[in-house]
Design a protein around this motif. Structure first.
Motif, PDB file in Angstrom:
ATOM      1  N   TYR A  71      84.261 -40.442  29.474  1.00 55.50           N
ATOM      2  CA  TYR A  71      84.983 -41.591  30.022  1.00 55.50           C
ATOM      3  C   TYR A  71      84.073 -42.799  30.225  1.00 55.50           C
ATOM      4  N   GLN A  72      82.814 -42.556  30.549  1.00 57.69           N
ATOM      5  CA  GLN A  72      81.880 -43.669  30.698  1.00 57.69           C
ATOM      6  C   GLN A  72      81.643 -44.372  29.362  1.00 57.69           C
ATOM      7  N   GLN A  73      81.766 -43.631  28.272  1.00 56.50           N
ATOM      8  CA  GLN A  73      81.543 -44.191  26.942  1.00 56.50           C
ATOM      9  C   GLN A  73      82.839 -44.630  26.254  1.00 56.50           C
ATOM     10  N   LEU A  74      83.974 -44.398  26.893  1.00 52.19           N
ATOM     11  CA  LEU A  74      85.263 -44.688  26.281  1.00 52.19           C
ATOM     12  C   LEU A  74      85.496 -46.187  26.126  1.00 52.19           C
ATOM     13  N   THR A  75      85.881 -46.583  24.935  1.00 53.21           N
ATOM     14  CA  THR A  75      86.273 -47.965  24.685  1.00 53.21           C
ATOM     15  C   THR A  75      87.782 -48.046  24.855  1.00 53.21           C
ATOM     16  N   MET A  76      88.202 -48.857  25.805  1.00 57.84           N
ATOM     17  CA  MET A  76      89.625 -49.000  26.071  1.00 57.84           C
ATOM     18  C   MET A  76      90.244 -49.902  25.007  1.00 57.84           C
ATOM     19  N   ARG A  83      99.272 -48.868  14.405  1.00 57.64           N
ATOM     20  CA  ARG A  83      98.671 -47.531  14.381  1.00 57.64           C
ATOM     21  C   ARG A  83      99.400 -46.530  15.258  1.00 57.64           C
ATOM     22  N   GLY A  84     100.155 -47.019  16.213  1.00 60.12           N
ATOM     23  CA  GLY A  84     100.829 -46.119  17.141  1.00 60.12           C
ATOM     24  C   GLY A  84      99.902 -45.728  18.284  1.00 60.12           C
ATOM     25  N   ILE A  85     100.322 -44.732  19.025  1.00 57.76           N
ATOM     26  CA  ILE A  85      99.593 -44.295  20.213  1.00 57.76           C
ATOM     27  C   ILE A  85      98.279 -43.634  19.804  1.00 57.76           C
ATOM     28  N   GLN A  86      97.210 -44.022  20.484  1.00 54.64           N
ATOM     29  CA  GLN A  86      95.869 -43.499  20.233  1.00 54.64           C
ATOM     30  C   GLN A  86      95.201 -43.176  21.578  1.00 54.64           C
ATOM     31  N   ILE A  87      94.022 -42.562  21.511  1.00 51.98           N
ATOM     32  CA  ILE A  87      93.254 -42.291  22.723  1.00 51.98           C
ATOM     33  C   ILE A  87      92.989 -43.611  23.437  1.00 51.98           C
ATOM     34  N   SER A  88      93.108 -43.607  24.732  1.00 50.85           N
ATOM     35  CA  SER A  88      92.928 -44.716  25.678  1.00 50.85           C
ATOM     36  C   SER A  88      94.218 -45.509  25.880  1.00 50.85           C
ATOM     37  N   ASN A  89      95.327 -45.011  25.342  1.00 52.07           N
ATOM     38  CA  ASN A  89      96.611 -45.671  25.589  1.00 52.07           C
ATOM     39  C   ASN A  89      97.309 -45.030  26.786  1.00 52.07           C
ATOM     40  N   LEU A  90      97.962 -45.868  27.544  1.00 52.20           N
ATOM     41  CA  LEU A  90      98.807 -45.441  28.642  1.00 52.20           C
ATOM     42  C   LEU A  90     100.228 -45.421  28.095  1.00 52.20           C
ATOM     43  N   GLN A 101     107.698 -40.597  33.297  1.00 53.29           N
ATOM     44  CA  GLN A 101     106.337 -40.198  33.655  1.00 53.29           C
ATOM     45  C   GLN A 101     105.345 -41.076  32.912  1.00 53.29           C
ATOM     46  N   LEU A 102     104.220 -41.316  33.564  1.00 55.57           N
ATOM     47  CA  LEU A 102     103.132 -42.078  32.964  1.00 55.57           C
ATOM     48  C   LEU A 102     102.035 -41.122  32.554  1.00 55.57           C
ATOM     49  N   LEU A 103     101.584 -41.264  31.316  1.00 58.13           N
ATOM     50  CA  LEU A 103     100.525 -40.412  30.786  1.00 58.13           C
ATOM     51  C   LEU A 103      99.405 -41.284  30.240  1.00 58.13           C
ATOM     52  N   PHE A 104      98.186 -40.845  30.445  1.00 57.54           N
ATOM     53  CA  PHE A 104      97.036 -41.513  29.851  1.00 57.54           C
ATOM     54  C   PHE A 104      96.439 -40.547  28.838  1.00 57.54           C
ATOM     55  N   LEU A 105      96.362 -40.970  27.601  1.00 62.10           N
ATOM     56  CA  LEU A 105      95.798 -40.127  26.547  1.00 62.10           C
ATOM     57  C   LEU A 105      94.293 -40.338  26.544  1.00 62.10           C
ATOM     58  N   GLY A 106      93.576 -39.383  27.101  1.00 65.99           N
ATOM     59  CA  GLY A 106      92.126 -39.492  27.241  1.00 65.99           C
ATOM     60  C   GLY A 106      91.396 -38.441  26.437  1.00 65.99           C
TER      61      GLY A 106
END
Length: 160
Positions: A71-76, A83-90, A101-106
Motif C-alpha cells: 500500500y505504501q508503494q501503491l499508485t492511486m 480500461r474498466g475497474i483496476q487495482i486502486s479503484n473504489l 456496498q463500497l469496495l476498494f480493489l487493493g
C-alpha cells in the motif's frame, strides 16, 4: 470517499495491526522460551504450544508487513472508462434489493474494513472471486456471485 484519505487509513490500520501482532508474537516467544515452561513430562506442552503460536504470529506479521509495503508503494489511479475497474479503484455495488456496498480493489489486506455505516469501505483483492469478476468491468455492468446454493447479482453503480 476520498481515495487518498482511504489509502492513509488503510496504511494506518495495517501499522496498528502490525504493532499488535509484533507484541503478541514477542509474548508467545517469551512463553515458549521461558525456563519455567520447560516440559517436565510428555503431557506438559505449554512451551510447544507457545512456539506454534509464535510461529503462526510471525507468519501473520510478515503478511501484514508485506501488505503495508504494497500500500505504501501503491499508485492511486482514477477509474478509466476505457480500461474498466483496476487495482486502486473504489467501486460501489448495488444488489436487486437496493443494498449498496463500497469496495476498494487493493493489492493486499482482503477483508479489511475502513469506516462505519454507509461510508464503510471493504478492501478486496483481485485474488477473491468478487475481485476477479470486477477487474475490467465498467459502470452499469452486472456481476453474478454464486453463494452456497444461491446466486447474487450486483450492478456496478459507480467507480472512481
Amino acid at each position: 470517499m476520498n481515495k487518498t484519505d482511504l489509502l492513509k487509513s488503510i496504511i494506518e490500520r495495517l501499522e496498528i495491526d502490525l504493532d499488535m501482532i509484533q507484541r503478541a508474537a514477542q509474548t508467545a516467544y517469551e512463553t515458549a522460551t521461558a525456563e519455567e515452561n520447560i516440559a517436565e513430562n510428555k503431557y506438559d506442552t505449554l512451551s510447544l504450544e507457545a512456539s506454534y503460536l509464535a510461529t503462526g504470529q510471525a507468519r501473520r506479521m510478515e503478511e501484514i508487513r508485506q501488505a503495508c509495503k504494497a500500500y505504501q508503494q501503491l499508485t492511486m489511479r482514477d477509474y478509466d472508462p476505457e480500461r474498466g475497474i483496476q487495482i486502486s479503484n473504489l467501486v460501489q455495488l448495488e444488489d436487486a434489493q437496493g443494498n449498496q456496498q463500497l469496495l476498494f480493489l487493493g493489492p493486499e489486506a482482503a477483508g479489511l474494513q475502513i469506516g462505519t455505516g454507509p461510508s464503510k469501505v471493504t478492501v478486496i483483492t483481485p485474488r477473491s472471486p468478487l475481485g476477479q469478476q470486477l477487474l475490467g468491468k465498467f459502470e452499469g455492468d452486472e456481476i453474478t456471485l454464486v453463494l452456497g446454493n444461491g446466486r447474487q447479482v450486483q450492478e456496478v453503480v459507480s467507480a472512481w
